[in-house]
Design an enzyme around this catalytic site. Sequence first.
Site, PDB file in Angstrom:
ATOM      1  N   ALA A  61       1.076  -1.048   0.162  1.00 61.10           N
ATOM      2  CA  ALA A  61       0.302   0.357   0.007  1.00 61.10           C
ATOM      3  C   ALA A  61       1.079   1.523   0.165  1.00 61.10           C
ATOM      4  O   ALA A  61       2.207   1.119   0.753  1.00 61.10           O
ATOM      5  CB  ALA A  61      -0.391  -0.283   1.467  1.00 61.10           C
ATOM      6  N   ARG A  81       0.721   4.130   1.722  1.00 60.62           N
ATOM      7  CA  ARG A  81       1.296   4.386   2.758  1.00 60.62           C
ATOM      8  C   ARG A  81       2.428   3.373   3.372  1.00 60.62           C
ATOM      9  O   ARG A  81       3.438   3.914   4.611  1.00 60.62           O
ATOM     10  CB  ARG A  81       0.574   4.369   3.799  1.00 60.62           C
ATOM     11  CG  ARG A  81      -0.276   3.216   4.285  1.00 60.62           C
ATOM     12  CD  ARG A  81      -1.403   3.188   4.806  1.00 60.62           C
ATOM     13  NE  ARG A  81      -2.141   1.740   5.626  1.00 60.62           N
ATOM     14  CZ  ARG A  81      -3.185   1.055   4.703  1.00 60.62           C
ATOM     15  NH1 ARG A  81      -3.468   1.425   3.531  1.00 60.62           N
ATOM     16  NH2 ARG A  81      -3.069  -0.345   4.859  1.00 60.62           N
ATOM     17  N   TYR A  82       2.634   2.595   3.093  1.00 61.36           N
ATOM     18  CA  TYR A  82       4.343   1.775   3.254  1.00 61.36           C
ATOM     19  C   TYR A  82       5.199   1.450   2.527  1.00 61.36           C
ATOM     20  O   TYR A  82       6.789   1.384   3.209  1.00 61.36           O
ATOM     21  CB  TYR A  82       3.611   0.413   3.015  1.00 61.36           C
ATOM     22  CG  TYR A  82       2.179   0.356   4.211  1.00 61.36           C
ATOM     23  CD1 TYR A  82       2.923   0.173   6.275  1.00 61.36           C
ATOM     24  CD2 TYR A  82       1.407  -0.622   4.148  1.00 61.36           C
ATOM     25  CE1 TYR A  82       1.131   0.379   6.455  1.00 61.36           C
ATOM     26  CE2 TYR A  82       0.239  -1.264   4.515  1.00 61.36           C
ATOM     27  CZ  TYR A  82       0.543  -0.331   6.055  1.00 61.36           C
ATOM     28  OH  TYR A  82      -0.612  -1.139   6.487  1.00 61.36           O
ATOM     29  N   ILE A  83       4.966   2.405   1.233  1.00 62.27           N
ATOM     30  CA  ILE A  83       6.875   2.256   0.422  1.00 62.27           C
ATOM     31  C   ILE A  83       6.780   3.687   0.254  1.00 62.27           C
ATOM     32  O   ILE A  83       5.784   5.009   0.924  1.00 62.27           O
ATOM     33  CB  ILE A  83       5.906   1.906  -1.087  1.00 62.27           C
ATOM     34  CG1 ILE A  83       4.803   2.409  -1.247  1.00 62.27           C
ATOM     35  CG2 ILE A  83       5.606   0.435  -0.717  1.00 62.27           C
ATOM     36  CD1 ILE A  83       4.435   1.937  -2.576  1.00 62.27           C
TER      37      ILE A  83
END
Length: 869
Positions: free
Chosen positions: A127, A129-131
């Site tokens: 997602a 928001r993680y990378i």
Amino acid sequence: MEENNENLDDNLEENELDASKIIQVDVIEDMYKDYFLDYASYVILERAIPTAQDGLKPVQRRILHSMFLMNDGRFHKVANVIGQTMQYHPHGDTAIGDALVHIGQKDLMIDCQGNWGDVRTGDRAAASRYIEARLSKFALDIAFNPKTTNFQLSYDGRKKEPIMLPMKFPLLLAQGVEGIAVGLSTKILPHNFVELIKASINLLKGKKVQIFPDFHTGGLADFSSYNGGKRGGKVRVRSMINIIDKRHLTVTEIPYGTTTTGIIDSIIKANNKNKIKIKKVVDNTAAEVEILIELPAGASPEMTMDALYAFTDCEVSISPNACTINEDTPIFTTVEDLLQICTDRTQLLLEWELKIRKQELEDKWHQSSLEKIFIENKIYQAIEECESWEEVLTAINEGLKPFTKGLMREVVEDDLIRLTEIKIKRISKYNKFKADEILQSIEEELKVVAHHLVHIVEYTIDYYKNLLEKYGKGRERKTEITNFGTINAASVVVNNAKLYINREEGFMGYGLKKDELISECSDIDDVIVFYKDGSYKVVRIADKVFIGKNPRHVAIWKKGDKRMIYNMVYADLTKGVNYSKRFNVSAITRDKKYPVASKIEKSKLLHFSANPNGEAEIISVLLTHSCSAKKKEFEYDFADLAVKGRSSRGNTITKYPIRKIKVTQQGTSTLGAIKIWYDDTTGRINSSAYGKYVGAFGDGDKIIALYQDGSYELTNYELSNRFDPKAIIGLKKWNENMVVSSIHYDGERKSTYVKRFKVETNSLNQKFNFLPNEYVSTKLLFGSLHPNPIVEYKVRAGRSKSIDGELKLSDFIDIKGWKSLGNKLSDSKLISVKAVHKEIEPSEEEEEKAKNKTKKEETSEGYIQDMLF
């Protein structure tokens, strides 16, 4: 009269209504046409098709522009990048996120952190928001310069976005692109980073270039039909498949556009359809691709490899379509023309940057010169008594006039204002020598810039060379360019069915399991059927097919097989003449019935035989007792009859009626030996005269293969055989007097040895290592199948010296056993060794002469079929 007037008024009103309806329909049609054209233009220009100059679609350009504005050297959450890009792109966060991941996976413009997915396995990225992401140093070097960028208002008018990024690199060709618009599509394949830069340099030098795609997934590719990437071209891409042993294959690289999951699914599907036979498929992909394929006992790894290419996604065909936007117009072009556009654009941008820099340096020199004049000549003292701003500017202007002769341009009011802003502290600390040094450095840089402008081509070449030096490491070609041979699917498919026939009812197929068995077959085979009148046809095999009652001959038919010869005797019932003929059926229209010969309306088949290797039998012909022939029985040899076309009438065998024909002697082949060639690009042998000539092969003949790992192998000459071109040293027709010569380094004894031996083994398809031990450092340095090879070699003599030598191996050592150590040549490992002479491939005529030589002549003069690899 009044009624007539009323009717006339009603008709007029109806006509007016009808006319208004027609007008409304026309308006709506025109409106739809305009709307459709507007929509189509928008999709083409603003969404799907990239611009030729910077190689970007609008969403990609907006992403990179947003990241440039955010750039502070640190990573940013991709969710944040998406949010910033939404200020410029009106199509939502999903479209932006997908495009951003796609750019990141190219590993060129964006540095990625976190799980960005894997194009090899098809795994999606984590997602947003993680990378995290940031612009790469390469992107900052080639794609951004606000001074050479033209801007436009964003969709809501609040922001400015670039019309086109000042891209100084053929990014479109490096990354590749796909897009589908309204009535238009594009598919440009990715090309190699290093090759693109070198090709651009060659274009600047006025040379012609040719570039081919390079895929990050590696594999093998055949670009013989690439056609410059234009519409109508085709690229064939294959997996890299290695044979581990007789029971295991491994796929280490996959075709572009496929995934390991998709390939495994296609293998399982082909296995379920009985196209191939496999036991197990395991995906061991981690840092590197590895699909392990386990074969069942008795399966040929070479045949399985060909079947994988023929029936699975281990080979795919890609159709390129180089379509881009150039000056707001879609164009179809070649990749070489696109490279020319990008190279010209780079040169233009570099020239533009130089002109801007020149203007900046001239302004800087002008201001520094005015400041020098203003301070050194104490012109600032003249403004002490001025009472107004106008008087101050006038006093400065008058004070400068005696010294402005050498300036590059006229003094303007802004120059005067700038002089009034000089602080007293700077005037008091003014250093004349330092000021002169500044002016001198500016003048020197101006000379350099002027030189670059005059020699803009050389400057552009140096720019590309600098890019290559900074970013070219580790970007070497991954896809191996080769030529693929055509794999006949019918020849590699597993025999997954059996052909049956019901002669009385006239049906054949693989579903008639209770009837007569003809042979094993596959479900894609063709069947040839001969009838009692000598006519014939080819039909596609199926579960059950009607072919006619009581056919004379039914068998599997192989297209292009010219060695299958049909011998027949038939009677022309119209003229009462009997003919004999020999012919093959290598090409034919399926489901069309052909007569026994042209212009034969009514016939009867008296004798028939199908001969896989062109055999010619001897028959005994018995005539009727009542005929007037003096000789009622005679023999006829089909070997005396030439093979002709399938529509030929043949030769007259007798004009008298035939009572009976019987075979008195089975014949041998009349076609001669099969001539074999070796294609060292695909590793296949063939009878199509493609590659290097190996020899003419008959029953019992063998091929010997010599490998770089110090082993040899004897095989038959089946055309399905495959030899790894990277591993093989020599390949030729084997005979019992052949001598193998080698030079090897013995890792145990730390010395170099020479040996010559004859092949003493008889096992086929089994490698025999002739090196003396299994030490890791033991290595074959030279190997040859030539009878008397001569080599040049170098051996080290001290730390920095070497000794050259020439050696005829047959004079140095006699023929010994294949397991012997050999004679020592040197106490150390040779630096290099190579054959002195080039061994010439034999011609077909030379080979025919060689057949007539005795074994003694072959031994003394050398075997004529020598081949050097």
